[in-house]
Design an enzyme around this catalytic site. Structure first.
Site, short mmCIF file in Angstrom:
data_model
loop_
_atom_site.label_atom_id
_atom_site.label_comp_id
_atom_site.label_asym_id
_atom_site.label_seq_id
_atom_site.Cartn_x
_atom_site.Cartn_y
_atom_site.Cartn_z
N TYR A 145 0.86 -1.20 0.00
CA TYR A 145 0.00 0.00 0.00
C TYR A 145 0.88 1.24 0.00
CZ TYR A 145 -3.73 -3.25 0.77
OH TYR A 145 -4.61 -4.29 0.58
N SER A 146 0.54 2.18 -0.88
CA SER A 146 1.27 3.45 -0.92
C SER A 146 0.98 4.22 0.37
CB SER A 146 0.80 4.32 -2.08
OG SER A 146 0.86 3.62 -3.29
N CYS A 322 0.05 7.52 -10.52
CA CYS A 322 -0.25 6.43 -9.59
C CYS A 322 -1.71 6.04 -9.65
CB CYS A 322 0.12 6.85 -8.16
SG CYS A 322 0.07 5.48 -6.99
N GLU A 362 3.83 4.47 -10.93
CA GLU A 362 3.53 3.32 -10.09
C GLU A 362 2.05 3.00 -10.27
OE1 GLU A 362 6.11 2.40 -6.47
OE2 GLU A 362 4.23 3.07 -5.59
N TYR A 364 -1.02 -0.11 -11.05
CA TYR A 364 -1.25 -1.52 -10.71
C TYR A 364 -2.57 -1.99 -11.30
CZ TYR A 364 -1.69 -5.70 -7.87
OH TYR A 364 -1.83 -6.99 -7.45
C1 LIG Z 1 3.03 -0.59 -5.09
C2 LIG Z 1 1.55 -0.81 -4.80
C3 LIG Z 1 0.87 0.12 -4.07
C4 LIG Z 1 -0.50 -0.06 -3.81
N1 LIG Z 1 -1.15 0.89 -3.10
C5 LIG Z 1 -2.45 0.75 -2.85
C6 LIG Z 1 -3.15 1.76 -2.11
O1 LIG Z 1 -2.58 2.78 -1.73
N2 LIG Z 1 -4.45 1.57 -1.85
C7 LIG Z 1 -5.11 0.45 -2.31
O2 LIG Z 1 -6.31 0.32 -2.03
N3 LIG Z 1 -4.47 -0.51 -3.01
C8 LIG Z 1 -3.16 -0.39 -3.27
N4 LIG Z 1 -2.50 -1.37 -3.95
C9 LIG Z 1 -3.21 -2.62 -4.26
C10 LIG Z 1 -3.09 -3.60 -3.03
O3 LIG Z 1 -1.76 -4.07 -2.93
C11 LIG Z 1 -3.96 -4.85 -3.16
O4 LIG Z 1 -3.67 -5.48 -4.37
C12 LIG Z 1 -5.44 -4.58 -3.09
O5 LIG Z 1 -5.80 -3.98 -1.85
C13 LIG Z 1 -6.24 -5.90 -3.23
O6 LIG Z 1 -5.78 -6.77 -2.25
P1 LIG Z 1 -6.77 -7.79 -1.49
O7 LIG Z 1 -5.96 -8.62 -0.59
O8 LIG Z 1 -7.93 -7.06 -0.92
O9 LIG Z 1 -7.32 -8.64 -2.68
P2 LIG Z 1 -6.91 -10.22 -3.04
O10 LIG Z 1 -7.57 -11.07 -2.01
O11 LIG Z 1 -5.45 -10.24 -3.13
O12 LIG Z 1 -7.62 -10.33 -4.36
C14 LIG Z 1 -7.13 -9.69 -5.48
C15 LIG Z 1 -7.31 -10.61 -6.66
O13 LIG Z 1 -8.70 -10.72 -6.93
C16 LIG Z 1 -8.89 -10.85 -8.30
N5 LIG Z 1 -9.78 -9.77 -8.77
C17 LIG Z 1 -9.75 -8.47 -8.36
N6 LIG Z 1 -10.73 -7.78 -8.96
C18 LIG Z 1 -11.38 -8.67 -9.75
C19 LIG Z 1 -12.47 -8.56 -10.63
N7 LIG Z 1 -13.11 -7.40 -10.80
N8 LIG Z 1 -12.89 -9.66 -11.28
C20 LIG Z 1 -12.25 -10.84 -11.10
N9 LIG Z 1 -11.21 -11.00 -10.28
C21 LIG Z 1 -10.77 -9.93 -9.63
C22 LIG Z 1 -7.54 -10.75 -8.97
O14 LIG Z 1 -7.09 -12.07 -9.20
C23 LIG Z 1 -6.70 -10.09 -7.94
O15 LIG Z 1 -5.35 -10.44 -8.04
C24 LIG Z 1 -1.16 -1.20 -4.27
C25 LIG Z 1 -0.44 -2.15 -5.01
C26 LIG Z 1 0.88 -1.96 -5.28
C27 LIG Z 1 1.61 -2.99 -6.10
N1 LIG Z 2 1.26 2.42 -6.17
C1 LIG Z 2 0.35 1.72 -6.82
O1 LIG Z 2 0.64 0.93 -7.68
C2 LIG Z 2 -1.04 1.92 -6.42
C3 LIG Z 2 -1.34 2.77 -5.38
C4 LIG Z 2 -2.66 2.98 -5.05
C5 LIG Z 2 -3.63 2.30 -5.76
N2 LIG Z 2 -3.30 1.46 -6.73
C6 LIG Z 2 -4.33 0.77 -7.54
O2 LIG Z 2 -5.00 1.78 -8.24
C7 LIG Z 2 -6.31 1.42 -8.49
C8 LIG Z 2 -7.26 2.55 -8.05
O3 LIG Z 2 -8.50 2.05 -7.98
P1 LIG Z 2 -9.68 2.66 -7.17
O4 LIG Z 2 -10.65 1.54 -7.08
O5 LIG Z 2 -9.19 3.33 -5.97
O6 LIG Z 2 -10.17 3.75 -8.19
P2 LIG Z 2 -11.65 4.27 -8.48
O7 LIG Z 2 -12.18 4.92 -7.28
O8 LIG Z 2 -12.44 3.21 -9.14
O9 LIG Z 2 -11.27 5.39 -9.54
C9 LIG Z 2 -10.62 5.08 -10.71
C10 LIG Z 2 -11.00 6.15 -11.73
O10 LIG Z 2 -10.26 5.92 -12.91
C11 LIG Z 2 -11.18 5.78 -13.99
N3 LIG Z 2 -10.62 4.90 -15.02
C12 LIG Z 2 -10.98 3.63 -15.36
N4 LIG Z 2 -10.26 3.22 -16.41
C13 LIG Z 2 -9.43 4.23 -16.73
C14 LIG Z 2 -8.46 4.41 -17.76
N5 LIG Z 2 -8.19 3.45 -18.63
N6 LIG Z 2 -7.81 5.56 -17.82
C15 LIG Z 2 -8.06 6.56 -16.92
N7 LIG Z 2 -8.97 6.47 -15.96
C16 LIG Z 2 -9.65 5.30 -15.86
C17 LIG Z 2 -12.43 5.23 -13.37
O11 LIG Z 2 -13.55 5.50 -14.21
P3 LIG Z 2 -14.82 4.51 -14.38
O12 LIG Z 2 -14.81 3.62 -13.19
O13 LIG Z 2 -15.98 5.43 -14.45
O14 LIG Z 2 -14.55 3.80 -15.68
C18 LIG Z 2 -12.47 6.07 -12.11
O15 LIG Z 2 -12.95 7.37 -12.38
C19 LIG Z 2 -6.53 0.10 -7.79
O16 LIG Z 2 -6.34 -0.92 -8.74
C20 LIG Z 2 -5.40 0.08 -6.75
O17 LIG Z 2 -5.03 -1.23 -6.38
C21 LIG Z 2 -2.02 1.27 -7.09
#
Ligand SMILES: Cc1cc2nc3c(=O)[nH]c(=O)nc-3n(C[C@H](O)[C@H](O)[C@H](O)COP(=O)(O)OP(=O)(O)OC[C@H]3O[C@@H](n4cnc5c(N)ncnc54)[C@H](O)[C@@H]3O)c2cc1C
Ligand SMILES: NC(=O)c1ccc[n+]([C@@H]2O[C@H](COP(=O)([O-])OP(=O)(O)OC[C@H]3O[C@@H](n4cnc5c(N)ncnc54)[C@H](OP(=O)(O)O)[C@@H]3O)[C@@H](O)[C@H]2O)c1
Length: 364
Positions: A145-146, A322, A362, A364
């Site tokens: 998690y960021s 991000c 970054e 995901y």
């Molecule tokens: C560097 C980094 C930073 C991140 N920062 C954040 C952050 O700040 N906040 C945040 O909320 N998350 C963040 N994430 C994402 C976070 O790490 C988790 O992946 C996320 O919270 C889901 O984990 P979980 O254990 O709840 O889900 P899990 O139990 O691990 O389930 C996830 C799995 O469910 C499946 N899945 C998910 N959606 C669907 C779908 N719609 N249909 C079918 N299958 C699906 C996929 O196989 C997926 O791999 C970050 C990820 C990375 C890599």
């Molecule tokens: N460091 C990291 O890697 C990091 C950190 C934090 C979070 N994450 C990941 O970031 C994602 C954020 O999800 P969330 O559920 O918090 O977001 P959310 O609330 O669903 O918001 C995402 C927004 O992006 C829009 N969107 C969908 N497809 C897009 C595209 N192709 N280009 C631009 N915008 C698009 C969505 O629009 P519509 O839904 O209306 O289509 C919505 O407005 C998660 O997968 C989380 O795991 C990664």
């Protein structure tokens, strides 16, 4: 070296759980106290830049970028202090839902104790190991998690770390509702509960040191986390050796206005520093552009295309992205056409920006 933290605002929440003793920290009147900084000096302030790069219409090669001192070589950035076999045990102090009841999905803001033992920088992440066991009877694996707080933490004492977590719930191919393991563990966490923390990790999203830089932040959903951390340092905190005096420009894409994260905080920053902070939202399910297209973050950026392209030609403009993986391609698409107007191959140019640490991703 000392830093003062001033001005924090209330987190919008329809339902919240928090330790009552701590709720004053988020009072609209703000907080004000002195703390010690755990890390070294960064360069001192300067004035707002006015430099403009030369525009060329003939170049077909990407213009060469100056290499700078790498932020990744920064002394004192700690990585992997805590590993999964021996995690840090923090305690949840506060956990608040920050999306409205009618938002599609829930996002929570939570604060954990670190007692200063997890020394992170703005832009890093931590790992969380959820309680319980997986379907094979093994402990769950960590999820990253960021970090959503500045290095000083939300309470300004360098003794906490905050996250912004979206509760993952989806319907699988069999029509069953599935709950993500760690996100649900975190969103359900009660104040007082323990949480296993690993890290900190990551250097890609570290902030530029130059306090006169232009910092363009592109976030979708919870991708806002590292930028809340940057922006608190830039606008809510006071340091002897850092005063942000450049331009911070945040683009945040969310589905509905009820899912706009930390909106009040950002508006407060804009009030405090109108010349140094720009804020643009893209609310995909409520807004469209003039062609009637869905307002994604890249659609909003396209409205400022020329300005963004000019900024990108400066050596002290840093872009950070991000959130959702899909956003990267959408943003590349608009950049390709902008660069082409100057005869520049965007992918080659982006490569140079990345090398100069001016394009940081970054997703995901
Ligand atoms: C560097 C980094 C930073 C991140 N920062 C954040 C952050 O700040 N906040 C945040 O909320 N998350 C963040 N994430 C994402 C976070 O790490 C988790 O992946 C996320 O919270 C889901 O984990 P979980 O254990 O709840 O889900 P899990 O139990 O691990 O389930 C996830 C799995 O469910 C499946 N899945 C998910 N959606 C669907 C779908 N719609 N249909 C079918 N299958 C699906 C996929 O196989 C997926 O791999 C970050 C990820 C990375 C890599
Ligand atoms: N460091 C990291 O890697 C990091 C950190 C934090 C979070 N994450 C990941 O970031 C994602 C954020 O999800 P969330 O559920 O918090 O977001 P959310 O609330 O669903 O918001 C995402 C927004 O992006 C829009 N969107 C969908 N497809 C897009 C595209 N192709 N280009 C631009 N915008 C698009 C969505 O629009 P519509 O839904 O209306 O289509 C919505 O407005 C998660 O997968 C989380 O795991 C990664």
């Amino acid at each position: 070296m000392a830093a003062a933290v001033s001005a924090a605002v209330s987190l919008p929440s329809s339902k919240s759980t928090s330790r009552s003793a701590r709720t004053n920290v988020f009072s609209p009147d703000g907080i004000n106290f002195k703390v010690s900084l755990p890390y070294r000096n960064v360069s001192a302030g300067g004035k707002v830049f006015t430099v403009r790069a030369q525009v060329t219409t003939e170049a077909v090669e990407a213009p060469a970028k100056v290499e700078k001192v790498s932020k990744k070589m920064d002394e004192g950035v700690v990585v992997n202090k805590y590993r999964p076999k021996d995690p840090y045990i923090g305690r949840c102090l506060l956990n608040t839902k920050i999306t409205g009841d009618d938002a599609p999905g829930e996002t929570w803001h939570m604060v954990f104790t670190t007692e200063g033992e997890v020394p992170y920088r703005e832009g890093q992440s931590i790992g969380v190991i959820p309680d319980g066991i997986d379907k094979n009877g093994k402990p769950h694996k960590l999820r990253l998690y960021s970090i959503a707080s500045s290095a000083l933490g939300d309470f300004g004492d360098s003794k906490t770390v905050s996250l912004c977590v979206k509760r993952l719930v989806y319907t699988n191919d069999q029509g069953e509702i599935v709950k993500g393991v760690c996100s649900n563990f975190l969103c359900d966490l009660k104040p007082g509960s323990d949480v296993k923390i690993t890290g900190p990790v990551g250097k890609e999203m570290l902030m530029p040191k130059d306090p006169t830089a232009t910092v363009i932040m592109l976030a979708t959903g919870t991708g806002i986390a590292p930028f809340r951390s940057f922006l608190w340092k830039m606008f809510f905190e006071k340091y002897d050796d850092y005063k942000f005096n450049g331009l911070a420009w945040l683009f945040l894409g969310v589905p509905t206005s009820s899912s706009l994260l930390y909106k009040e905080e950002f508006e407060k920053m804009k009030e405090k520093a109108p010349d140094n902070f720009r804020l643009d939202f893209a609310v995909s399910r409520e807004q469209t552009n003039e062609k009637g297209e869905k307002m994604y973050i890249q659609t909003r950026m396209a409205q400022y295309a020329e300005e963004l392209w000019e900024l990108l030609k400066k050596d002290n403009t840093y872009v950070y992205m991000c959130g959702l993986k899909g956003m990267e391609k959408g943003i590349d698409d608009i950049m390709v056409s902008l660069a082409a107007k100057d005869g520049i191959d965007w992918m080659a140019y982006k490569k140079q920006l990345k090398k100069a640490e001016q394009w940081n991703v970054e997703v995901y």
